[in-house]
Design a protein around this motif. Structure first.
Motif, PDB file in Angstrom:
ATOM      1  N   SER A  28       1.295   5.585  -6.089  1.00 55.10           N
ATOM      2  CA  SER A  28       0.297   5.161  -7.139  1.00 55.10           C
ATOM      3  C   SER A  28       0.675   5.385  -8.654  1.00 55.10           C
ATOM      4  O   SER A  28       0.354   4.804  -9.666  1.00 55.10           O
ATOM      5  N   SER A  55       0.708  -1.314   0.130  1.00 55.72           N
ATOM      6  CA  SER A  55       0.013  -0.053  -0.012  1.00 55.72           C
ATOM      7  C   SER A  55       0.781   1.291   0.003  1.00 55.72           C
ATOM      8  O   SER A  55       0.263   2.277  -0.495  1.00 55.72           O
ATOM      9  N   GLU A 101      -4.025  -1.830 -11.681  1.00 56.70           N
ATOM     10  CA  GLU A 101      -3.753  -1.872 -10.339  1.00 56.70           C
ATOM     11  C   GLU A 101      -4.567  -0.635  -9.655  1.00 56.70           C
ATOM     12  O   GLU A 101      -5.004  -0.570  -8.644  1.00 56.70           O
ATOM     13  N   ARG A 102      -4.351   0.413 -10.438  1.00 57.11           N
ATOM     14  CA  ARG A 102      -5.034   1.654  -9.749  1.00 57.11           C
ATOM     15  C   ARG A 102      -6.540   1.591  -9.687  1.00 57.11           C
ATOM     16  O   ARG A 102      -7.077   1.824  -8.614  1.00 57.11           O
ATOM     17  N   ARG A 138      -7.557  -0.774  -6.782  1.00 57.18           N
ATOM     18  CA  ARG A 138      -7.106  -0.098  -5.560  1.00 57.18           C
ATOM     19  C   ARG A 138      -8.284   0.751  -5.394  1.00 57.18           C
ATOM     20  O   ARG A 138      -8.810   1.001  -4.178  1.00 57.18           O
TER      21      ARG A 138
END
Length: 67
Positions: A14, A10, A21-22, A25
Motif C-alpha cells: 500500500s 492486491s 488508489e488507497r 481499496r
C-alpha cells in the motif's frame, strides 16, 4: 486492463499506491478512473487520450446513476 481497475495487483504494498488508489481499496466496490495528464491545478491541460478517459469516466458515472 479495464478503465475501472487502478492497475496494481492486491499484493502490491500500500505504500506504493497513490492516495486515490488507497482510498478506492479502502472503500471496496468503487470505480477509479485514471486520466492521463489531469491536474487539479490545470484541468484544461489534458491531452486527447486524457480527454477520452475523462469522457469514459463521465459515461460510467451517468450509467451508474441511472441504474
Amino acid at each position: 486492463m479495464s478503465p475501472k481497475s487502478y492497475g496494481k495487483p492486491s499484493w502490491v504494498s500500500s505504500s506504493l499506491l497513490t492516495e486515490s488508489e488507497r482510498l478506492a481499496r479502502a472503500i471496496g466496490e468503487t470505480d477509479l478512473h485514471r486520466i492521463d495528464g489531469f491536474s487539479h491545478i490545470d484541468p484544461q491541460g489534458v491531452g486527447l487520450i486524457g480527454q477520452w478517459q475523462r469522457v469514459r469516466a463521465m459515461m460510467d458515472l451517468l450509467a451508474r446513476r441511472s441504474d
